[in-house]
Write a protein that holds these residues in place. Structure first.
Motif, PDB file in Angstrom:
ATOM      1  N   GLY A  98       0.834  -1.194   0.000  1.00  0.00           N
ATOM      2  CA  GLY A  98       0.000   0.000   0.000  1.00  0.00           C
ATOM      3  C   GLY A  98       0.863   1.235   0.000  1.00  0.00           C
ATOM      4  O   GLY A  98       1.641   1.444   0.924  1.00  0.00           O
ATOM      5  N   CYS A  99       0.747   2.048  -1.027  1.00  0.00           N
ATOM      6  CA  CYS A  99       1.583   3.246  -1.094  1.00  0.00           C
ATOM      7  C   CYS A  99       0.747   4.461  -1.448  1.00  0.00           C
ATOM      8  O   CYS A  99       0.984   5.151  -2.428  1.00  0.00           O
ATOM      9  N   THR A 125       1.787  -2.147  -4.671  1.00  0.00           N
ATOM     10  CA  THR A 125       0.641  -1.242  -4.698  1.00  0.00           C
ATOM     11  C   THR A 125      -0.142  -1.462  -5.977  1.00  0.00           C
ATOM     12  O   THR A 125       0.409  -1.902  -6.993  1.00  0.00           O
ATOM     13  N   TYR A 143       2.933  -4.721  -8.280  1.00  0.00           N
ATOM     14  CA  TYR A 143       1.707  -5.145  -7.604  1.00  0.00           C
ATOM     15  C   TYR A 143       1.725  -6.659  -7.489  1.00  0.00           C
ATOM     16  O   TYR A 143       1.260  -7.371  -8.360  1.00  0.00           O
ATOM     17  N   VAL A 159      -2.305  -0.190   4.028  1.00  0.00           N
ATOM     18  CA  VAL A 159      -3.539  -0.173   3.237  1.00  0.00           C
ATOM     19  C   VAL A 159      -4.697   0.333   4.086  1.00  0.00           C
ATOM     20  O   VAL A 159      -4.601   0.423   5.316  1.00  0.00           O
TER      21      VAL A 159
END
Length: 367
Positions: A98-99, A125, A143, A159
């Motif tokens: 999660g970015c 991500t 990803y 996230v």
């Protein structure tokens, strides 16, 4: 170090709307909305605290591995130090799932302060194509949550809570035993997270807000990396700080226990014995010097009353219960002071290297 330098240039960039009231954030708010303006500073303070604490953990894990490597491959002598090649590295691999806003701030802090090189940072991500600036530095952005979770020593979950089911489906049961999971999902408690990802090695900070402290000043216009150049703000982010009455946001002190027990587990995973681990704790976490004796230090019995080899500690149990370390952390002021001093020194290193860089630039200009 480059990330802050690139953002700050010759000096710190301030709020360009400071003397332009019509362009300021508050100008567009209704009278009712103004009453919630404190939430902006609170949110920014939580972000700065979360990034500072996560960066500190990565920094001490890297420092510990480096010290162990240096003991295994010592320098020949101090006189030949400058003639030798740079010492080999044995870094931790760090992953971020999660970015978004938090993940991006964290990535920049890790690269700036935690001795994490771009090739040692991995980000998974849904939109890796948006992370061009990080990719240009050498950070691996893709990803693939499974690939990331199975290949790092320290995994940050950044996230949204609504995205956790998807992430959990990918990484459940796949996280290696040596990996520490650091959760920045504020609304998901540790027991629930452990249940869905099947991992006991979880650290999660718990933040507290005191309404009576809402008047305290906090510059929420600063970039997070820039904010950590302020040593008073750095100290405020330390969960063991002694100035909680001056803090807009405080972190529950249980965080320090989880960090210390995770540090012990990391030492066990690389083959250190009980005595070696305790020595490393005092050197790396308290910043004590090998060249002198200290009246106050952490002992093996601060972790467990057992006199044999350390077990692998369950961080979920540490988070939920009092431990032998609880009393030491909460009542021993000298230990707290040493912890705070070392915590702040992680961010002090930036100024040292920034100063060296500026000196070199001046030398080039004079030539």
């Amino acid at each position: 170090m480059a990330s802050v330098a690139a953002m700050s240039g010759a000096g710190t960039v301030g709020d360009i709307t400071k003397d332009l009231p019509s362009l300021q954030f508050e100008n567009a708010l209704t009278e009712e909305e103004v009453s919630y303006i404190d939430l902006r500073a609170r949110s920014h303070a939580i972000t700065v605290s979360a990034c500072a604490q996560a960066t500190y953990l990565a920094a001490i894990l890297n420092e510990a591995r480096q010290k162990v490597l240096e003991l295994k491959s010592p320098q020949q002598s101090k006189t030949s130090k400058f003639l030798q090649d740079a010492p080999p590295r044995d870094p931790i691999n760090v992953g971020i799932i999660g970015c978004g806003r938090m993940g991006l701030h964290l990535a920049n802090c890790l690269l700036t302060y935690a001795d994490v090189q771009p090739q040692e940072l991995h980000i998974s991500t849904r939109r890796p194509e948006l992370l061009t600036s990080l990719q240009q530095k050498g950070v691996s952005c893709y990803y693939d949550n499974i690939k990331l979770a199975t290949s790092v020593h320290l995994l940050f979950l950044c996230v949204l809570p609504s995205q956790l089911p998807t992430v959990a489906t990918d990484i459940c049961g796949r996280i290696p035993a040596h990996c520490i999971v650091y959760s920045l999902l504020s609304s998901v408690p540790i027991p629930r997270l452990r249940q869905v990802i099947k991992c006991p090695n979880i650290i999660k900070p718990e933040f507290e807000f005191r309404p009576e402290n809402s008047h305290l000043p906090w510059d929420c216009t600063q970039d997070v990396c820039i904010a950590l150049e302020n040593q008073q703000q750095v100290e405020i982010t330390c969960p063991l700080n002694l100035i909680k009455d001056e803090s807009l946001i405080n972190t529950k002190e249980k965080w320090a226990e989880m960090v210390l027990y995770s540090f012990v587990n990391a030492g066990l995973r690389i083959g250190l014995d009980r005595e070696q681990i305790v020595t490393l704790v005092n050197l790396v976490i308290l910043g004590q010097s090998e060249a002198r004796e200290y009246e106050v230090k952490i002992t093996s019995f601060d972790f467990t009353k057992r006199s044999d080899m350390f077990p692998i500690f369950d961080l979920t149990a540490v988070a939920a219960n009092e431990t032998p370390l609880t009393k030491t952390i909460t009542q021993n002021e000298e230990i707290r002071k040493q912890f705070i001093k070392k915590y702040k020194s992680v961010f002090d290193k930036f100024f040292y290297w920034k100063g060296i860089k500026q000196i070199k630039q001046k030398e080039k200009k004079s030539d």
